[in-house]
Design a protein around this motif. Structure first.
Motif, PDB file in Angstrom:
ATOM      1  N   THR A   1       0.853  -1.185   0.000  1.00 58.19           N
ATOM      2  CA  THR A   1       0.000   0.000   0.000  1.00 58.19           C
ATOM      3  C   THR A   1       0.890   1.235   0.000  1.00 58.19           C
ATOM      4  O   THR A   1       2.051   1.190   0.411  1.00 58.19           O
ATOM      5  CB  THR A   1      -0.918   0.059   1.242  1.00 58.19           C
ATOM      6  OG1 THR A   1      -0.115   0.071   2.415  1.00 58.19           O
ATOM      7  CG2 THR A   1      -1.879  -1.101   1.271  1.00 58.19           C
TER       8      THR A   1
ATOM      9  N   GLY B   1       0.462   5.840   0.158  1.00 54.02           N
ATOM     10  CA  GLY B   1      -0.448   6.975   0.285  1.00 54.02           C
ATOM     11  C   GLY B   1       0.282   8.219   0.727  1.00 54.02           C
ATOM     12  O   GLY B   1       1.356   8.149   1.326  1.00 54.02           O
ATOM     13  N   SER B   2      -0.279   9.361   0.356  1.00 53.86           N
ATOM     14  CA  SER B   2       0.252  10.636   0.818  1.00 53.86           C
ATOM     15  C   SER B   2      -0.886  11.646   0.843  1.00 53.86           C
ATOM     16  O   SER B   2      -1.922  11.453   0.222  1.00 53.86           O
ATOM     17  CB  SER B   2       1.394  11.137  -0.086  1.00 53.86           C
ATOM     18  OG  SER B   2       0.915  11.481  -1.368  1.00 53.86           O
TER      19      SER B   2
ATOM     20  N   THR C   1      -4.505   7.278  -1.889  1.00 54.97           N
ATOM     21  CA  THR C   1      -4.027   5.980  -1.414  1.00 54.97           C
ATOM     22  C   THR C   1      -4.139   4.970  -2.539  1.00 54.97           C
ATOM     23  O   THR C   1      -5.009   5.080  -3.409  1.00 54.97           O
ATOM     24  CB  THR C   1      -4.828   5.451  -0.206  1.00 54.97           C
ATOM     25  OG1 THR C   1      -6.185   5.240  -0.602  1.00 54.97           O
ATOM     26  CG2 THR C   1      -4.772   6.410   0.953  1.00 54.97           C
TER      27      THR C   1
ATOM     28  N   SER D   1      -8.674   8.760  -4.175  1.00 60.87           N
ATOM     29  CA  SER D   1      -8.091  10.091  -4.142  1.00 60.87           C
ATOM     30  C   SER D   1      -9.200  11.100  -3.887  1.00 60.87           C
ATOM     31  O   SER D   1     -10.352  10.879  -4.262  1.00 60.87           O
ATOM     32  CB  SER D   1      -7.398  10.376  -5.477  1.00 60.87           C
ATOM     33  OG  SER D   1      -6.608  11.531  -5.409  1.00 60.87           O
TER      34      SER D   1
ATOM     35  N   THR E   1      -1.428   9.808  -7.292  1.00 61.76           N
ATOM     36  CA  THR E   1      -1.177   8.456  -6.806  1.00 61.76           C
ATOM     37  C   THR E   1      -1.270   7.498  -7.982  1.00 61.76           C
ATOM     38  O   THR E   1      -2.178   7.621  -8.810  1.00 61.76           O
ATOM     39  CB  THR E   1      -2.192   8.072  -5.718  1.00 61.76           C
ATOM     40  OG1 THR E   1      -2.130   9.048  -4.673  1.00 61.76           O
ATOM     41  CG2 THR E   1      -1.909   6.700  -5.146  1.00 61.76           C
TER      42      THR E   1
ATOM     43  N   SER F   1       2.950   7.708  -4.582  1.00 55.56           N
ATOM     44  CA  SER F   1       2.045   8.796  -4.261  1.00 55.56           C
ATOM     45  C   SER F   1       2.882  10.027  -3.924  1.00 55.56           C
ATOM     46  O   SER F   1       3.846   9.946  -3.172  1.00 55.56           O
ATOM     47  CB  SER F   1       1.143   8.428  -3.074  1.00 55.56           C
ATOM     48  OG  SER F   1       0.153   9.414  -2.873  1.00 55.56           O
TER      49      SER F   1
END
Length: 144
Positions: free
Chosen positions: A28, A30-31, A47, A64, A109, A118
């Motif tokens: 996974t 994400g940011s 994510t 998103s 992402t 991301s």
């Protein structure tokens, strides 16, 4: 064994695909970020995830979104999800401005095979002051 069965049943009922507990490899990424200045604010996040099972079947997902707000000016946000056989990509942008003051945030992402990434960029500015900028980048690959 019972937990795996329940996790699989819940995942399939929710349309999430196979449970990560049954995955051969999974990852996974994400940011997200927020910019704010003098009554303006903008936030975006993204994510993504991917998994392969023992048979080599691949499953990917992406999400998103973003929002912006201001007291007296204008605010806008948009999100695009791009899906094709080779890749999933989510792009979110949000911006709020009031006279010369503004805040903006952008998140991109991407899930492409075993590569997940991301990146979020934020910036805020008040006239007469130096802009405040930040970039967050997260990358990972599915284990082989």
């Amino acid at each position: 064994m019972r937990i795996v069965f329940l996790s699989t049943a819940v995942s399939l009922l929710l349309g999430l695909g196979p449970s990560p507990l049954l995955a051969q490899s999974a990852g996974t990424v994400g940011s997200g970020g927020t910019a704010a200045a003098d009554g303006t604010t903008a936030t975006t996040l993204g994510t993504g995830g991917a998994a392969t099972d023992a048979d080599g079947s691949y499953t990917g997902s992406i999400a998103s979104g973003g929002s912006a707000a201001t007291e007296d000016g204008k605010a806008k946000s948009q999100t695009k999800i791009i899906e094709n056989p080779n890749m999933l990509q989510g792009n979110s942008k949000a911006m709020a401005h009031d006279s010369g003051t503004f805040s903006k945030s952008m998140t991109k992402t991407r899930v492409k095979g075993g590569d997940l990434s991301s990146r979020t960029k934020t910036m805020s500015h008040v006239p007469g002051e130096k802009p405040v900028k930040d970039t967050t980048t997260v990358e990972t690959q599915l284990p082989q």
